[in-house]
Design a protein around this motif. Structure first.
Motif, short mmCIF file in Angstrom:
data_model
loop_
_atom_site.label_atom_id
_atom_site.label_comp_id
_atom_site.label_asym_id
_atom_site.label_seq_id
_atom_site.Cartn_x
_atom_site.Cartn_y
_atom_site.Cartn_z
N MET A 59 0.85 -1.19 0.00
CA MET A 59 0.00 0.00 0.00
C MET A 59 0.88 1.24 0.00
N PRO A 60 0.66 2.17 -0.87
CA PRO A 60 1.48 3.38 -0.93
C PRO A 60 1.08 4.37 0.17
N PHE A 61 1.78 5.50 0.20
CA PHE A 61 1.47 6.56 1.15
C PHE A 61 0.05 7.09 0.92
N VAL A 62 -0.60 7.45 2.02
CA VAL A 62 -1.90 8.12 1.99
C VAL A 62 -1.90 9.21 3.06
N ASN A 63 -2.66 10.27 2.82
CA ASN A 63 -2.81 11.34 3.79
C ASN A 63 -3.91 10.95 4.77
N GLU A 64 -3.62 11.07 6.06
CA GLU A 64 -4.57 10.69 7.10
C GLU A 64 -4.45 11.60 8.30
N TYR A 65 -5.51 11.59 9.10
CA TYR A 65 -5.39 12.15 10.44
C TYR A 65 -4.78 11.08 11.33
N VAL A 66 -4.00 11.49 12.30
CA VAL A 66 -3.28 10.57 13.18
C VAL A 66 -4.17 10.22 14.37
N SER A 67 -4.22 8.95 14.70
CA SER A 67 -4.97 8.54 15.89
C SER A 67 -4.29 9.13 17.13
N ASP A 68 -5.07 9.31 18.17
CA ASP A 68 -4.51 9.83 19.42
C ASP A 68 -3.41 8.91 19.94
#
Length: 160
Positions: free
Chosen positions: A1-10
């Protein structure tokens, strides 16, 4: 799986100490993390992550220029990125400059490498790390998940 933009979990933000990474490099923010998260639409850190390989790229923002023409400390054009590879953080300081915009890509800029520390890992060359960085930045684009519309209009070049 390549890079994806995400919000980071706490949990990941705490595990990788992202508040302190941000605060270490981003001197332009008047408010420090974690309080700064309250000022974003989504109150979480964001990153560009390749979960399959266990890599992530975190933009820490712009550094300060202590030698500005005005004599005052001002934001510089140098930006700090942390690339996490094989359990280790690699610090990249990059500078960028705008390039000619097109109808398809009104946001067009090029990054140059200012510094990289460390410059290699025991089982990974400098060139391999730079290629991973480029892969991540090509997905992160303008400002990761917080700027999807701008990202679609962004073309990035590398001068390294």
């Amino acid at each position: 799986m390549p890079f994806v933009n995400e919000y980071v979990s706490d949990e990941d933000a705490e595990k990788y100490d992202l508040d302190n990474l941000w605060n270490k490099y981003n001197y332009t923010a008047m408010i420090k993390m974690p309080e700064l998260l309250d000022h974003f639409d989504v109150h979480q850190h964001d990153w560009c992550v390749d979960k399959e390989r266990g890599y992530w790229l975190f933009n820490c923002g712009f550094l300060l220029n202590e030698d500005s023409l005005s004599g005052f400390v001002e934001p510089s054009n140098e930006e700090a990125f942390i690339l996490h590879v094989n359990g280790q953080n690699i610090e990249f300081i990059l500078t960028s400059h705008g390039m000619e915009a097109t109808d398809l890509y009104p946001i067009h800029f090029s990054y140059e490498l200012v510094s990289m520390s460390p410059s290699s890992l025991p089982n990974m060359s400098r060139e391999s790390l730079l290629n991973i960085l480029k892969d991540g930045i090509n997905i992160f684009k303008y400002n990761g998940i917080r700027a999807l519309e701008e990202n679609a209009k962004t073309l990035i070049a590398f001068d390294f």
